[in-house]
Motif scaffolding. Structure first.
Motif, short mmCIF file in Angstrom:
data_model
loop_
_atom_site.label_atom_id
_atom_site.label_comp_id
_atom_site.label_asym_id
_atom_site.label_seq_id
_atom_site.Cartn_x
_atom_site.Cartn_y
_atom_site.Cartn_z
N TYR A 75 48.29 9.87 36.22
CA TYR A 75 49.29 9.34 37.16
C TYR A 75 49.01 7.88 37.49
O TYR A 75 49.92 7.03 37.44
N ILE A 76 47.77 7.58 37.84
CA ILE A 76 47.40 6.24 38.29
C ILE A 76 47.64 5.21 37.19
O ILE A 76 48.18 4.12 37.43
N GLU A 77 47.25 5.53 35.97
CA GLU A 77 47.37 4.56 34.88
C GLU A 77 48.81 4.39 34.40
O GLU A 77 49.18 3.30 33.94
N ASN A 78 49.61 5.43 34.52
CA ASN A 78 50.97 5.37 33.99
C ASN A 78 52.05 5.17 35.05
O ASN A 78 53.15 4.69 34.72
N ASN A 79 51.76 5.53 36.30
CA ASN A 79 52.77 5.43 37.35
C ASN A 79 52.26 4.77 38.63
O ASN A 79 52.98 4.73 39.63
N GLY A 80 51.04 4.26 38.60
CA GLY A 80 50.41 3.75 39.82
C GLY A 80 50.82 2.34 40.19
O GLY A 80 50.01 1.40 40.15
N ASP A 81 52.08 2.18 40.57
CA ASP A 81 52.56 0.87 41.01
C ASP A 81 51.95 0.50 42.36
O ASP A 81 51.56 1.35 43.16
N LYS A 82 51.88 -0.80 42.61
CA LYS A 82 51.42 -1.37 43.88
C LYS A 82 50.00 -0.89 44.24
O LYS A 82 49.74 -0.46 45.36
N ILE A 83 49.12 -0.98 43.26
CA ILE A 83 47.70 -0.69 43.47
C ILE A 83 46.91 -1.94 43.11
O ILE A 83 47.04 -2.49 42.01
N LEU A 84 46.07 -2.38 44.05
CA LEU A 84 45.17 -3.52 43.83
C LEU A 84 43.76 -2.98 43.67
O LEU A 84 43.23 -2.34 44.58
N TYR A 85 43.16 -3.19 42.51
CA TYR A 85 41.81 -2.70 42.22
C TYR A 85 40.80 -3.84 42.35
O TYR A 85 41.01 -4.93 41.81
N ILE A 86 39.70 -3.56 43.04
CA ILE A 86 38.62 -4.55 43.20
C ILE A 86 37.34 -3.97 42.60
O ILE A 86 36.90 -2.88 43.00
N TYR A 87 36.72 -4.72 41.66
CA TYR A 87 35.49 -4.24 41.01
C TYR A 87 34.48 -5.36 40.85
O TYR A 87 34.85 -6.55 40.76
N GLY A 88 33.21 -4.97 40.79
CA GLY A 88 32.13 -5.87 40.42
C GLY A 88 31.79 -5.67 38.95
O GLY A 88 31.66 -4.52 38.49
N GLY A 89 31.67 -6.75 38.20
CA GLY A 89 31.49 -6.65 36.75
C GLY A 89 30.25 -5.90 36.32
O GLY A 89 30.26 -5.24 35.27
N ASN A 90 29.16 -5.99 37.08
CA ASN A 90 27.90 -5.35 36.69
C ASN A 90 27.70 -3.98 37.32
O ASN A 90 26.69 -3.32 37.06
N ASP A 91 28.63 -3.54 38.14
CA ASP A 91 28.51 -2.25 38.80
C ASP A 91 28.72 -1.14 37.77
O ASP A 91 29.77 -1.09 37.12
N PRO A 92 27.76 -0.21 37.60
CA PRO A 92 27.94 0.86 36.61
C PRO A 92 29.21 1.68 36.82
O PRO A 92 29.79 2.19 35.86
N TRP A 93 29.67 1.80 38.07
CA TRP A 93 30.90 2.55 38.33
C TRP A 93 32.12 1.85 37.76
O TRP A 93 33.16 2.49 37.55
#
Length: 438
Positions: free
Chosen positions: A364-382
Motif C-alpha cells: 500500500y505504502i509504495e503504490n498508494n502512499g501519497d503525501k508521505i514525507l520519509y526522513i532517513y539517515g544514510g548510515n542507519d541500518p534500518w
C-alpha cells in the motif's frame, strides 16, 4: 383507553430522553478541558507542564477497549497527551512505538500545531499487570488511533498529520495503510518495513557503509573483546555491581556476547566515530567502556528484557527484526547459539510470524502512499528496510548522507530543508504557515 394513553405518554418521554442524550454538545462554547471531558467522558484528565507554543496540555488516562470489535473483551488504561495550540492550526498525531514521554516533536514545532501523543498499547504506563498477548497486535493499536482521532476531529477540523520515530514511524505507515482517510499527511522518521524475523538487508548495509578500514576495525574490536573475555568480564561485573544492574533472565556471560554481536548495528545506528574505536592494545577498562558506550547493556539486563518484552513479541509475530552476523566472531562465541533474537520475546507464547502483514503494508505504502514525507539517515541500518515509493506516488524520501538513527529535518542543509518545507506546503495548502527550524 387510559392504559393506551399512558403507554403513548411514556413512549414520547422515552424518545425525548434518547434524543437529548444523543444530541451533540456544542463544543465551541466550552473551555478546552471541558471539551476533552465531553469527548472522553470516562477519562481521567490531569494537567501537565506547558511548553513551547502550547496554551494547554493534559494527560488523559482512557479506558481503551482491548478489542475495538468486541467491547465485552474489556479495557485497559491507555495514556495519551494532548497539547493545545490553536483550533485553526493543524494537528499532529504522535504514534509512539513504545512508551510516551511528554515532549514537543519537531513537526509540531515546524507548524506550531496542536499535538496528540499516544503511548503504544501495553507499553510504559499503559502496560497492564498481565499482558494478554493476543491483543498486542498492530491492527488493535491503529484502531486505538482511529478511535482517538475520530473523537478529536470534532474540535480539530483543520489538517491532520501523523509522525513517529523508528518503531513509531513504522506505526505511522501501518496506520496510514489501514485508515488512509484519517490523516492528511504522514511523516515517518527513520522507520523500517522489515521483511522477516531476521532481515538480512541490515547486515548488507552494515557491511557496505563507511570505509573498509573502519569496518575492519569494528570486527577487530569485536574479536578483541572476546579474546580478552576474562578481563572484560571483571570490568563488567564491577559495573553491574556498582550500578545495581541484574542479569538473571540472561546470564552476564551471554549478555557480554550479545553486546559484542550488537556492536556493528549500534555503531552505525547511533553515528559512532571510526577514529574513536580503541586499538587492540587498549586497556580492559577502555575496551569495556567503549562497548558500554556503543552497544550498552540495558537491553540484556533484567529490566531491559522486561521493558522490551512487548516489543519483541511484536517483532517476532508481525513486524520482523534483524539477526546477528556471527561471521566475524563465530569461533570465539561460547554462549550465544543462534542469530535469532526470538529468545527476547515472551516464553511459552505463540511467536509464529505472519509474513503477509508488513508485505501488505509495504504494498500500500509504495503504490498508494501519497503525501508521505520519509526522513532517513544514510548510515542507519534500518534505512536498508525503508520503503521505496513508486514514481507515480506523491511522496518525498529524504536521506541524509552519513546520517544515523537520530536524523531529523533540522540536520539537513538549508537547501534540502527548503525542499522539505516546499513539499509540506504543497500538501498543506497556502493557508497553513510553516515555521522553519532555526
Amino acid at each position: 383507553m387510559k392504559a393506551f394513553k399512558r403507554f403513548t405518554f411514556l413512549l414520547i418521554v422515552s424518545i425525548s430522553v434518547i434524543s437529548c442524550s444523543t444530541k451533540k454538545v456544542e463544543l465551541s462554547k466550552l473551555t478546552f478541558k471541558e471539551q476533552l471531558k465531553v469527548l472522553f467522558p470516562k477519562a481521567k484528565i490531569d494537567s501537565v507542564k506547558i511548553a513551547d507554543h502550547f496554551l494547554n496540555a493534559f494527560e488523559l488516562t482512557l479506558q481503551q477497549p482491548l478489542d475495538h470489535n468486541s467491547i465485552e473483551a474489556g479495557t485497559f488504561e491507555h495514556h495519551i497527551y494532548i497539547s493545545h495550540s490553536d483550533y485553526k492550526k493543524p494537528t499532529v498525531l504522535i504514534t509512539e512505538g513504545y512508551n510516551a514521554r511528554h515532549r514537543t516533536y519537531e513537526l509540531s514545532k515546524i507548524l506550531k500545531a496542536n499535538q496528540v501523543m499516544v503511548e503504544y498499547r501495553f507499553y510504559g504506563k499503559s502496560r497492564p499487570d498481565s499482558i494478554q498477548w493476543k491483543y498486542l497486535k498492530n491492527d488493535a493499536a491503529v484502531a486505538d488511533y482511529h478511535s482517538i482521532v475520530t473523537k478529536l476531529k470534532r474540535i480539530y477540523k483543520r489538517k491532520w498529520l501523523s509522525t513517529g520515530i523508528s518503531k513509531g514511524g513504522e506505526t505511522v505507515m501501518i496506520y496510514k495503510s489501514k485508515y488512509p482517510n484519517d490523516i492528511d499527511i504522514a511523516v515517518p522518521y527513520v522507520a523500517p518495513l522489515i521483511n522477516t524475523q531476521q532481515d538480512v538487508r541490515t547486515n548488507d548495509l552494515i557491511n557496505s557503509v563507511g570505509t573498509i578500514e573502519c569496518r575492519d576495525n569494528i570486527q577487530k574490536f569485536q574479536k578483541t573483546i572476546l579474546k580478552n573475555r576474562d578481563k572484560i568480564m571483571k570490568e563488567f561485573k564491577t559495573y553491574a555491581s556498582e550500578k545495581k544492574v541484574s542479569f538473571t533472565k540472561m546470564s552476564i556471560d551471554e549478555a557480554l556476547e550479545h553486546a559484542v554481536l550488537e556492536f556493528p548495528f549500534s555503531f552505525w545506528q547511533w553515528g559512532s566515530k571510526c577514529e574513536e574505536i580503541p586499538k587492540e592494545n587498549a586497556s580492559p577498562k577502555e575496551l569495556f567502556n567503549y562497548l558500554k558506550q556503543v552497544s550498552g547493556f540495558y537491553l540484556f539486563s533484567d529490566k531491559g528484557i522486561y521493558n522490551y518484552l512487548p516489543s519483541f513479541y511484536q517483532h517476532m509475530t508481525e513486524l520482523g527484526y534483524y539477526g546477528y552476523d556471527f561471521s566475524p566472531v563465530k569461533d570465539l562465541l561460547q554462549h550465544v547459539k543462534t542469530t535469532s533474537l526470538a529468545s527476547f520475546g515472551p516464553q511459552k507464547v505463540d511467536l509464529s510470524y505472519n509474513p503477509n502483514y508488513i508485505k501488505e503494508v509495504r504494498d500500500y505504502i509504495e503504490n498508494n502512499g501519497d503525501k508521505i514525507l520519509y526522513i532517513y539517515g544514510g548510515n542507519d541500518p534500518w534505512r536498508a528496510c525503508a520503503p521505496n515509493p513508486k514514481p507515480n506516488v506523491d511522496a518525498l524520501k529524504m536521506v541524509l548522507k552519513d546520517g544515523h538513527h537520530s536524523t531529523r529535518i533540522k540536520h539537513f542543509n538549508k537547501e534540502d530543508q527548503q525542499k522539505i518545507y516546499d513539499k509540506l506546503q504543497s500538501w498543506l495548502g497556502k493557508n497553513v504557515e510553516i515555521y522553519p527550524i532555526k
